[in-house]
Design an enzyme around this catalytic site. Structure first.
Site, short mmCIF file in Angstrom:
data_model
loop_
_atom_site.label_atom_id
_atom_site.label_comp_id
_atom_site.label_asym_id
_atom_site.label_seq_id
_atom_site.Cartn_x
_atom_site.Cartn_y
_atom_site.Cartn_z
N ARG A 46 -40.80 0.11 25.78
CA ARG A 46 -41.78 1.18 25.59
C ARG A 46 -42.80 1.28 26.73
O ARG A 46 -43.19 2.37 27.12
CB ARG A 46 -42.60 0.90 24.32
CG ARG A 46 -41.97 1.48 23.10
CD ARG A 46 -42.75 1.03 21.88
NE ARG A 46 -41.94 1.25 20.70
CZ ARG A 46 -42.22 2.15 19.77
NH1 ARG A 46 -43.29 2.90 19.86
NH2 ARG A 46 -41.44 2.30 18.74
N LYS A 150 -29.19 -12.51 17.65
CA LYS A 150 -29.45 -12.94 16.29
C LYS A 150 -30.90 -12.59 15.92
O LYS A 150 -31.70 -12.44 16.84
CB LYS A 150 -29.16 -14.42 16.11
CG LYS A 150 -30.19 -15.36 16.76
CD LYS A 150 -30.00 -16.75 16.27
CE LYS A 150 -31.07 -17.18 15.33
NZ LYS A 150 -32.25 -17.79 15.94
N ASP A 179 -24.30 -15.84 19.64
CA ASP A 179 -24.88 -17.05 19.08
C ASP A 179 -24.88 -18.02 20.25
O ASP A 179 -23.83 -18.50 20.67
CB ASP A 179 -24.01 -17.59 17.94
CG ASP A 179 -24.64 -18.80 17.30
OD1 ASP A 179 -25.13 -19.68 18.03
OD2 ASP A 179 -24.66 -18.89 16.06
N HIS A 180 -26.06 -18.28 20.82
CA HIS A 180 -26.04 -18.99 22.11
C HIS A 180 -25.48 -20.41 21.99
O HIS A 180 -25.07 -20.99 22.98
CB HIS A 180 -27.41 -18.95 22.79
CG HIS A 180 -28.42 -19.92 22.25
ND1 HIS A 180 -29.14 -19.67 21.12
CD2 HIS A 180 -28.81 -21.14 22.68
CE1 HIS A 180 -29.95 -20.70 20.89
NE2 HIS A 180 -29.77 -21.61 21.82
N LYS A 184 -22.74 -23.00 24.69
CA LYS A 184 -23.05 -24.34 25.23
C LYS A 184 -21.74 -25.05 25.56
O LYS A 184 -20.85 -25.13 24.72
CB LYS A 184 -23.85 -25.16 24.20
CG LYS A 184 -25.28 -24.66 23.99
CD LYS A 184 -26.03 -25.56 23.00
CE LYS A 184 -27.34 -24.94 22.57
NZ LYS A 184 -28.44 -25.12 23.51
N GLU A 218 -35.54 -30.56 16.56
CA GLU A 218 -36.38 -30.15 17.69
C GLU A 218 -37.73 -30.83 17.55
O GLU A 218 -38.25 -30.95 16.42
CB GLU A 218 -36.61 -28.64 17.65
CG GLU A 218 -35.35 -27.84 17.81
CD GLU A 218 -35.65 -26.35 17.73
OE1 GLU A 218 -35.97 -25.78 18.76
OE2 GLU A 218 -35.59 -25.81 16.62
N ASP A 237 -32.91 -19.33 10.74
CA ASP A 237 -33.12 -19.47 12.18
C ASP A 237 -32.06 -20.38 12.82
O ASP A 237 -31.62 -20.13 13.94
CB ASP A 237 -34.52 -20.05 12.42
CG ASP A 237 -34.90 -20.06 13.89
OD1 ASP A 237 -34.81 -18.99 14.52
OD2 ASP A 237 -35.28 -21.13 14.41
N HIS A 242 -26.34 -21.09 14.14
CA HIS A 242 -25.97 -22.16 15.09
C HIS A 242 -25.24 -23.32 14.41
O HIS A 242 -24.19 -23.76 14.87
CB HIS A 242 -27.21 -22.71 15.79
CG HIS A 242 -28.05 -21.66 16.46
ND1 HIS A 242 -27.52 -20.56 17.05
CD2 HIS A 242 -29.40 -21.57 16.65
CE1 HIS A 242 -28.50 -19.83 17.58
NE2 HIS A 242 -29.64 -20.42 17.34
N LYS A 342 -37.92 -28.62 12.68
CA LYS A 342 -38.87 -28.54 13.79
C LYS A 342 -39.83 -29.70 13.63
O LYS A 342 -40.01 -30.23 12.53
CB LYS A 342 -39.64 -27.22 13.72
CG LYS A 342 -38.71 -26.00 13.89
CD LYS A 342 -39.25 -25.04 14.90
CE LYS A 342 -38.39 -23.82 15.07
NZ LYS A 342 -37.67 -23.77 16.36
C1 BG6 Z 1 -33.05 -20.21 18.52
C2 BG6 Z 1 -34.06 -20.35 17.41
O1 BG6 Z 1 -31.99 -19.39 18.13
O2 BG6 Z 1 -32.54 -21.51 18.83
C3 BG6 Z 1 -35.19 -21.27 17.83
O3 BG6 Z 1 -34.58 -19.07 17.09
C4 BG6 Z 1 -34.63 -22.60 18.27
O4 BG6 Z 1 -36.13 -21.45 16.79
C5 BG6 Z 1 -33.53 -22.39 19.30
O5 BG6 Z 1 -35.70 -23.34 18.82
C6 BG6 Z 1 -32.85 -23.71 19.61
O6 BG6 Z 1 -32.01 -23.51 20.70
P1 BG6 Z 1 -31.67 -24.69 21.70
O7 BG6 Z 1 -30.67 -24.12 22.62
O8 BG6 Z 1 -32.96 -25.07 22.35
O9 BG6 Z 1 -31.16 -25.79 20.83
#
Ligand code: BG6
Length: 494
Positions: A46, A150, A179-180, A184, A218, A237, A242, A342
């Protein structure tokens, strides 16, 4: 293989993800010569920005985050463009037409366009509709693909509705649900470990495996994302996407060949086989928690309720542990304990395969069980734990480990998750993207958990810097098992 020439249109170009992940990923791909010969990036958001000011912002991010400099940085930035539009207003999309025509002409991209939705999820259904209204989804002139970040839906109903909405304008083969975790290296390595070694396959089943532990911990809290996170919680999340994807990689059957469809058929099959958890099961198989103030590596940290953007009365879980089962021949009776949190003592994602003990303990009552620890991050690697004779008199067994560190294999051009996935999408390879049936299977499994959570009282509390609420230990201990307490590092070589 390089990607086709193309134009990448990033919706949500003023957001965090764009400058922290997407632009650095594209820059690195460019630097190592993996991007198409000719490409352009059009940032869309925007705020009114000129091409030059967008370039300047991205340049600063690249200098900050990547230590980028010199001619390569200048050349890369020359490929960046920007167009301000109101993304919820269909009329405004008309502004994209001349911009895209100009870029396709200038770069000879033949109309190939990759749309990346990095906006708030409320726009995921709107953007395809608006693009289509201006003829920007047809493939008459070059391919059109769309990457959707996501969360894909908020629950099973919204995920299905979003699918219907996107499918009105894009075919399934054009949709890339990212989905990252699947990008990996170490998650992909799970497949190579399992399916390229004759050693593991005979043991990889209920006859030899006692239980499986999957941890996604984390040490960070919710940082600046309290507003988003409070509507999600650990379940949406991390777990729904994941961790269930990691579970699928551990548990799936080998595909006959590695291509997008056969791989994703197997992933969907195993996710469909997750034993549904109903209210009665959940009482004994689920623990939810929320962190209170504590300390991490000696530094005091706030509790979740004091975080920015989090409502004072929030009951959102920042920790979850669940005992899952898979209803198929390979896994019948083998529990999968999955946890994520977390503000844990350290950042670690790992899978632990606990093998059954010997049928009769000859040497000592405390002989160690055999474990295969697959470290996804950090300090990526694999560690095999087994018993050997403790030197000295008698026959006492002691746990030793045989370790492989992924860093020993890695070349400097190893791709990060976003690099790999962006490149795959540009090449039209959807193998590492979630297919619609798998996403639905995940939501189907998670939905009763979300419903149960909505009905019950407050989640448990745990102090930041600990491994979650005490109840999580009971969840596993009542079955005679223990959570591993991973350190930030793999063991040093024995
Ligand atoms: C994201 C979540 O998809 O993945 C975050 O929204 C999380 O909350 C993150 O911290 C973790 O990713 P990675 O690659 O650091 O394990």
């Amino acid at each position: 293989m390089k990607a086709d020439n193309n134009c990448i249109v990033i919706f949500g170009a003023s957001g965090d993800l764009t400058y922290r992940k997407l632009i650095p990923a594209l820059y690195h791909l460019y630097k190592i010569g993996r991007l198409a010969e000719s490409f352009s990036v059009l940032g869309v958001a925007r705020s009114e920005l000129s091409d030059d000011s967008f370039r300047q912002k991205m340049r600063e991010a690249l200098i900050d985050l990547e230590g980028a400099s010199g001619e390569i940085l200048d050349k890369f930035c020359n490929h960046l463009y920007y167009q301000a539009i109101n993304t919820s207003d269909v009329v405004d999309y008309a502004k994209l037409l001349p911009r895209l025509d100009e870029l396709h002409d200038k770069y000879g991209t033949g109309g190939n366009t990759l749309y990346y939705l990095s906006t708030p999820p409320s726009l995921y259904g709107v953007i395809p509709e608006c693009l289509s209204a201006h003829g920007l989804t047809t493939e008459e002139f070059g391919w059109k693909r769309i990457i959707v970040e996501k969360p894909f839906g908020y629950d099973i109903e919204t995920a299905k509705a979003l699918d219907i909405q996107i499918h009105k304008y894009f075919e399934e083969h054009q949709i890339y649900r990212i989905d990252h975790y699947l990008g990996k290296e170490t998650v992909q390595n799970l497949l190579v470990l399992r399916f390229s070694n004759g050693l593991f396959e005979p043991l990889w089943n209920r006859n030899f495996i006692d239980y499986v532990e999957i941890t996604g911990a984390e040490s960070l809290g919710v940082e600046e994302r309290g507003g988003y996170y409070d509507g999600s919680g650990a379940m949406r999340d991390m777990f729904q996407n994941h961790l269930l994807q990691v579970l699928a990689m551990v548990a799936m059957e080998p595909p006959a060949i590695i291509n997008a469809n056969s791989m994703r058929d197997e992933v969907a099959k195993v996710l469909h086989s997750l034993h549904p958890l109903h209210k009665e099961d959940l009482k004994n198989n689920l623990v939810l928690g929320q962190y209170s103030a504590g300390s991490i590596e000696g530094k005091p940290v706030k509790g979740y309720l004091e975080e920015k953007g989090v409502p004072a009365e929030s009951n959102t879980e920042t920790y979850m542990a669940v005992r899952c089962q898979i209803d198929n021949w390979r896994w019948a009776g083998v529990p999968f304990y999955v946890r994520s949190g977390k503000r844990m003592p350290t950042r670690v994602t790992e899978v632990v395969i606990h093998f059954k003990t010997t049928p009769h303990p000859v040497f000592s009552q405390n002989a160690p069980d055999n474990k295969l620890i697959i470290r996804i991050q950090p300090d990526e690697g694999i560690s095999m734990r087994f018993g050997l004779k403790k030197p000295g008199a008698g026959f006492e067994a002691k746990e030793v480990s045989m370790d492989f560190r992924y860093a020993d294999l890695a070349s400097p051009s190893l791709l990060t998750a976003y690099e790999r996935l962006l490149l795959d999408a540009m090449k039209g390879d959807a193998t590492l993207f979630a297919r619609t049936d798998a996403v639905h299977a995940c939501w189907n499994f998670v939905q009763p958990i979300l419903d149960y959570k909505a009905e019950r009282g407050r989640v448990y509390e745990y102090e930041a810097g600990t491994w979650g609420p005490a109840e999580a230990n009971k969840l596993i201990a009542k079955h005679g098992k223990l959570w591993r307490k991973p350190s930030g590092q793999m063991k040093k070589k024995v």
